[in-house]
Design an enzyme around this catalytic site. Structure first.
Site: not given
Ligand SMILES: Cc1cc2nc3c(=O)[nH]c(=O)nc-3n(C[C@H](O)[C@H](O)[C@H](O)COP(=O)(O)O)c2cc1C
Length: 334
Positions: A65, A95, A134
């Site tokens: 990514q 993000c 994304k």
């Molecule tokens: C600690 C943490 C770091 C994250 N870093 C990124 C990232 O670098 N890039 C990204 O697209 N999303 C990032 N996200 C979002 C996740 O990819 C995801 O979209 C979000 O947690 C929702 O999915 P979930 O409910 O299954 O956790 C991050 C989420 C968490 C919890």
């Protein structure tokens, strides 16, 4: 529901899904797609790129990514990343952090679909593998279907055939990144409508998916499910998902997986000076809600950081678990 074309993936998570975490996840489940943490174009062009780009071939299928908004810089990064052998290059348009907005990338890019289209087009020219995006379902007050639909239309025209959609909007001002993952409500219906209108595109649902039941309930008709926090909290869930969706019978028990990490931990320490704790921190949830799980977590938390520690800490943690008592049994209320 076995369907190898349905894509199960682990979400990119900054500071969490580093290569040690991915190696561990891959031991639990073959076939499931893994994503790197977001790597910014600046780091690849001007930083210690190999530190962020190198990975163990075992991690594949693996997507890189990228974060950025300058088409030329992103194209250069894509060309640099190509020889590493990633299976997909993904652009982060979801993000919401301030740091990300000040560099004009992440979720704020959804306001400029023409720029995202140029980024995707430039990356695609340098990429031997698919370039994907994304994103969120909206941002700030641009929180409606036509905003999302317009974004997807324009970006797909540039060659993006796969979108991973975190099904909540991002509030760019006033909410922290963490709050932005919980507070705006999920709207899965908007993602389903998108698929109806773009049957030719692969649409992967992300956000709030907790396990087999919720994936089955919310992704019917879609092309895949991306799971983040639930997998990090309970990594063995990946084995259940691989069995349910791909018919892959788990080859290894939790204990086998723990033991299989020992040579990896010792190799990383020897070759790269990697502290044991940098790897074991991802393994804390391996015995989530299992008898002895708390003792496993406690032993690793209290002992993995000691100077001179080796992979043997895993064996010690496993024997410490044998002393599991009633308190460690899964909570009935959970
Ligand atoms: C600690 C943490 C770091 C994250 N870093 C990124 C990232 O670098 N890039 C990204 O697209 N999303 C990032 N996200 C979002 C996740 O990819 C995801 O979209 C979000 O947690 C929702 O999915 P979930 O409910 O299954 O956790 C991050 C989420 C968490 C919890």
């Amino acid at each position: 529901m076995t369907n190898r074309n349905f894509e199960i993936s682990v979400a990119p998570m900054m500071d969490w899904t580093d290569r040690h975490c991915r190696y561990f996840h891959r031991l639990i489940a073959p076939h499931v797609r893994l994503y790197t943490e977001m790597v910014t174009s600046g780091v690849i062009l001007h930083g210690d790129r190999d530190r962020f780009l190198r990975f163990d071939p075992a991690e594949r299928p693996l997507a890189l990514q990228l974060g950025g908004s300058d088409p030329a810089a992103l194209a250069a990064c894509t060309a640099i990343a190509a020889p590493y052998g990633y299976d997909e290059i993904n652009l982060n348009c979801g993000c919401p952090s301030d740091r990300v907005q000040s560099g004009k990338f992440g979720a704020c890019l959804m306001n400029d679909p023409a720029l995202v289209a140029r980024c995707v087009g430039a990356m695609q020219e340098k990429s031997p593998v698919p370039v994907t995006v994304k994103c969120r379902i909206g941002i700030d007050n641009s929180d409606n279907y036509s905003f999302l639909n317009n974004f997807i239309k324009e970006v797909s025209k540039a060659g993006c055939q796969k979108f991973i959609i975190h099904a909540r909007k991002a509030w760019l001002n006033g909410l922290s990144p963490k709050e932005n993952r919980d507070i705006p409500p999920l709207d899965y219906a908007r993602v389903h409508r998108l698929k109806q209108d773009h049957k030719n595109l692969a649409i992967i649902l992300n956000g709030g998916l907790e396990g087999i039941v919720s994936i089955q309930k919310h992704t019917s008709g879609l092309d895949g499910a991306m799971i983040g926090r639930a997998v990090y909290r309970n990594p063995f869930l990946l084995a259940d998902l691989a069995q349910e969706f791909y018919g892959i019978i788990p080859e290894r028990s939790r204990e086998d997986i723990a033991m299989a990490m020992i040579p990896y931990i010792d190799r990383q320490a020897k070759d790269h000076g990697t502290p044991v704790k940098s790897i074991t921190r991802h393994m804390i949830g391996l015995f989530h809600e299992q008898p002895g799980g708390r003792r496993w977590r406690r032993y690793l938390s209290e002992n993995a950081h000691h100077d001179g520690q080796t992979g043997a800490v895993i064996e010690q943690a496993l024997s410490f678990m044998q002393g599991a008592d009633e308190q460690d049994a899964p909570s009935k209320a959970a």
